[in-house]
Design a protein around this motif. Structure first.
Motif, PDB file in Angstrom:
ATOM      1  N   GLY A 141       0.791  -1.232   0.000  1.00  0.00           N
ATOM      2  CA  GLY A 141       0.000   0.000   0.000  1.00  0.00           C
ATOM      3  C   GLY A 141       0.812   1.265   0.000  1.00  0.00           C
ATOM      4  O   GLY A 141       0.371   2.305   0.500  1.00  0.00           O
ATOM      5  N   ARG A 142       1.981   1.227  -0.609  1.00  0.00           N
ATOM      6  CA  ARG A 142       2.849   2.409  -0.596  1.00  0.00           C
ATOM      7  C   ARG A 142       3.445   2.639  -1.985  1.00  0.00           C
ATOM      8  O   ARG A 142       3.157   1.925  -2.940  1.00  0.00           O
ATOM      9  N   GLY A 143       4.286   3.675  -2.083  1.00  0.00           N
ATOM     10  CA  GLY A 143       5.097   3.909  -3.269  1.00  0.00           C
ATOM     11  C   GLY A 143       4.322   3.991  -4.563  1.00  0.00           C
ATOM     12  O   GLY A 143       3.373   4.773  -4.701  1.00  0.00           O
ATOM     13  N   SER A 144       4.723   3.147  -5.527  1.00  0.00           N
ATOM     14  CA  SER A 144       4.158   3.231  -6.870  1.00  0.00           C
ATOM     15  C   SER A 144       2.667   2.917  -6.880  1.00  0.00           C
ATOM     16  O   SER A 144       1.922   3.446  -7.717  1.00  0.00           O
ATOM     17  N   ASP A 145       2.189   2.060  -5.971  1.00  0.00           N
ATOM     18  CA  ASP A 145       0.761   1.757  -5.935  1.00  0.00           C
ATOM     19  C   ASP A 145      -0.055   3.003  -5.623  1.00  0.00           C
ATOM     20  O   ASP A 145      -1.103   3.240  -6.234  1.00  0.00           O
ATOM     21  N   LEU A 146       0.406   3.802  -4.688  1.00  0.00           N
ATOM     22  CA  LEU A 146      -0.307   5.040  -4.378  1.00  0.00           C
ATOM     23  C   LEU A 146      -0.234   6.024  -5.543  1.00  0.00           C
ATOM     24  O   LEU A 146      -1.209   6.713  -5.844  1.00  0.00           O
ATOM     25  N   GLN A 169      -3.902  -5.562  11.342  1.00  0.00           N
ATOM     26  CA  GLN A 169      -3.345  -4.399  12.041  1.00  0.00           C
ATOM     27  C   GLN A 169      -2.711  -3.430  11.046  1.00  0.00           C
ATOM     28  O   GLN A 169      -2.849  -2.207  11.171  1.00  0.00           O
ATOM     29  N   LEU A 170      -2.017  -3.978  10.051  1.00  0.00           N
ATOM     30  CA  LEU A 170      -1.394  -3.154   9.019  1.00  0.00           C
ATOM     31  C   LEU A 170      -2.450  -2.417   8.213  1.00  0.00           C
ATOM     32  O   LEU A 170      -2.278  -1.232   7.878  1.00  0.00           O
ATOM     33  N   ALA A 171      -3.568  -3.081   7.905  1.00  0.00           N
ATOM     34  CA  ALA A 171      -4.638  -2.445   7.141  1.00  0.00           C
ATOM     35  C   ALA A 171      -5.233  -1.271   7.899  1.00  0.00           C
ATOM     36  O   ALA A 171      -5.494  -0.206   7.324  1.00  0.00           O
ATOM     37  N   ARG A 172      -5.440  -1.443   9.209  1.00  0.00           N
ATOM     38  CA  ARG A 172      -5.980  -0.334  10.005  1.00  0.00           C
ATOM     39  C   ARG A 172      -5.013   0.839  10.029  1.00  0.00           C
ATOM     40  O   ARG A 172      -5.427   2.009   9.943  1.00  0.00           O
ATOM     41  N   ARG A 173      -3.725   0.540  10.125  1.00  0.00           N
ATOM     42  CA  ARG A 173      -2.730   1.608  10.143  1.00  0.00           C
ATOM     43  C   ARG A 173      -2.702   2.334   8.801  1.00  0.00           C
ATOM     44  O   ARG A 173      -2.607   3.565   8.761  1.00  0.00           O
ATOM     45  N   HIS A 174      -2.807   1.575   7.719  1.00  0.00           N
ATOM     46  CA  HIS A 174      -2.829   2.197   6.393  1.00  0.00           C
ATOM     47  C   HIS A 174      -4.018   3.129   6.235  1.00  0.00           C
ATOM     48  O   HIS A 174      -3.894   4.222   5.689  1.00  0.00           O
ATOM     49  N   TYR A 175      -5.192   2.674   6.706  1.00  0.00           N
ATOM     50  CA  TYR A 175      -6.384   3.485   6.480  1.00  0.00           C
ATOM     51  C   TYR A 175      -6.344   4.795   7.256  1.00  0.00           C
ATOM     52  O   TYR A 175      -6.998   5.769   6.873  1.00  0.00           O
ATOM     53  N   ARG A 176      -5.572   4.840   8.336  1.00  0.00           N
ATOM     54  CA  ARG A 176      -5.429   6.099   9.076  1.00  0.00           C
ATOM     55  C   ARG A 176      -4.468   7.061   8.384  1.00  0.00           C
ATOM     56  O   ARG A 176      -4.369   8.225   8.778  1.00  0.00           O
ATOM     57  N   ASP A 177      -3.760   6.587   7.344  1.00  0.00           N
ATOM     58  CA  ASP A 177      -2.856   7.433   6.571  1.00  0.00           C
ATOM     59  C   ASP A 177      -3.691   8.327   5.659  1.00  0.00           C
ATOM     60  O   ASP A 177      -4.439   7.829   4.816  1.00  0.00           O
TER      61      ASP A 177
END
Length: 489
Positions: free
Chosen positions: A175-180, A222-230
């Motif tokens: 969920g980072r970098g080129s995907d975003l 847990q990673l998904a929840r952290r991503h969604y708060r970004d």
């Protein structure tokens, strides 16, 4: 629901306005008529992402059958459309030839399409018609890998996905970098900026998170929840969902023979079994203390992977004592059930809204690509519709409530979710009353909810985000009252 003119009605009028403006341009009018036809067709959901993100596996998991991928003559993937049909059938489309029926071979595990005779790069699309309940309301699109963004930050595959799909399941490993950057290219238009409500980000291959340990799926959540708060991620998707398509598919197609083999593995003490699950080679070639031949082991490994074999054996050992219970637990733990719920809530239940969004985007793109007398007025109409479309605000509200970032307590958040259509879009469901309630009863409940939520919207002691959220709920209540005044149920 849009207070005043409904969104789908406003978009229908916009398309006819555009048809009149471009009436002397056959190519443009053909494009606009196709957009009108799409309003009556099933919702188009594309499954997109980079190479080896697990797109085809996820599609199979959603359908519950192994029907993907369909690979071109040169081994490359093409856009493959899966539609509901009375019997299995496949049609190939190219730019230089008329549509051609493709030979299909159906088996216990799904189907394969015969692409012999097609030259490399010749096929543009394959349409597979498949009889399954999963395709009654949606058309699923399996897409080629989304490559790295070019010098202008765009990907040709993603450009086509955004043009032709109404909603996108975007698979990513981190969920980072080129995907975003790929997803951000969809926000360059006025529609993309005003209504970023058509993407669910999927943290795919969740079973491999953290090195594939037994708690990998929990770590992925847990990673998904952290991503969604970004904020950067939140601006691009309505939800971030972790999912292992491989484990979900294994749960959906698990056979009695698979369960019997896993039950045998579960009789081996865990420390002893773990030694054989350190690598695929050890599992396939090691001298297991139970009689499982090489073919059975290879089948389990192919369907479940090392993590899945380890997880399934643990589940059997701790109480999943039948194929049905093990299947259900694998599906639950894979994240597939949560994903299907998200697809239903954000996509299927809002299909008219998302199809209207696609039409708005198409009209905007046409007007900007082919400007002329009247196109400024057309673009102004697009912006007016976007500004007044409460349906888009409801979708963003649902996303905010899902993450609990508005700060409402549980009871108030549940009521807000229900009123904005999170539990269903019918009036009775929104208002939490019996389905055969009288118009008078519906009116009383809607009016009461409107006044209570208006008080919250005007309460200076609440945070700004909560007051704005309350304003969205108030407008939903106003829309229900307007629908009741018009005789709706």
């Amino acid at each position: 629901m849009t207070v005043g003119l409904r969104l789908d009605e406003a978009v229908w009028g916009l398309l006819h306005q555009a048809l009149q403006l471009y009436r002397d341009d056959p190519r443009a009018t053909g494009h606009l008529r196709r957009q009108l036809a799409r309003l009556e067709q099933p919702l188009r959901v594309a499954i997109a992402g980079p190479w080896r993100a697990g797109k085809s596996t996820l599609l199979n998991a959603l359908m519950g059958e192994e029907v993907a991928p369909v690979v071109g003559a040169d081994g490359s993937a093409v856009f493959t459309w899966y539609e509901d049909g009375p019997q299995p059938r496949a049609t190939g489309y190219s730019a230089s030839h008329p549509p051609q029926e493709l030979a299909m071979a159906k088996s216990a595990t799904g189907m394969r399409v015969d692409l012999v005779g097609w030259r490399a790069g010749e096929l543009r699309d394959i349409v597979v018609r498949w009889p399954t309940r999963a395709l009654r309301q949606v058309t699923l699109i399996d897409t080629p890998a989304v490559g790295q963004p070019g010098e202008h930050g765009r990907s040709p595959v993603m450009d086509r996905v955004l043009r032709e799909a109404d909603a996108v399941l975007y698979l990513t490993r981190d969920g980072r970098g080129s995907d975003l950057r790929v997803l951000e290219s969809g926000r360059e238009s006025a529609v993309g900026q005003a209504a970023p409500v058509n993407v669910i980000m999927l943290l795919s291959r969740a079973d491999e998170t953290g090195g594939g340990k037994i708690d990998a799926l929990l770590t992925a959540r847990q990673l998904a929840r952290r991503h969604y708060r970004d904020p950067r991620v939140n601006a691009l998707s309505v939800a971030v969902v972790p999912c292992s398509g491989l484990i979900g598919l294994a749960g959906r197609v698990l056979s009695e023979s698979d369960f019997a083999a896993l039950a045998q593995l579960a009789t081996v003490p865990r420390p002893e079994l773990e030694a054989y699950l350190l690598s695929a080679d050890r599992f396939l070639r090691g001298a297991l203390p139970v009689p499982l031949d090489a073919e059975l082991r290879a089948g389990l490994l192919d369907r479940l992977g090392l993590f899945g074999v380890r997880l399934a054996a643990t589940l059997v050992r701790t109480g999943c004592d039948s194929r049905a219970t093990l299947s259900a637990e694998l599906i639950r733990r894979s994240g597939l059930a949560e994903l299907r719920e998200s697809v239903t809530r954000f996509f299927v239940d809002r299909r008219d809204t998302l199809k209207s969004r696609s039409a708005l985007a198409a009209v905007e793109a046409l007007a900007r690509a082919e400007p002329g007398p009247g196109t400024a007025e057309l673009l102004s109409t697009v912006e007016q519709i976007l500004a007044g479309a409460h349906e888009f605000q409801e979708l963003r509200m649902l996303a905010a409530l899902r993450d609990a970032r508005l700060g409402f307590d549980a009871e108030i958040a549940a009521e807000a979710r229900r009123l904005v259509g999170g539990d269903g879009v019918g009036l009775a469901v929104r208002l939490g009353v019996e389905h055969d309630a009288s118009v008078q009863r519906l009116w009383e409940v809607a009016a009461d909810a409107q006044w209570r939520w208006r008080d919250r919207a005007e309460d200076p002691l609440l945070r700004l985000a909560q007051r704005r959220g309350a304003q969205v709920v108030v407008r939903s209540c106003e829309g229900m009252l307007a629908e009741l005044a018009d005789g709706g149920r």
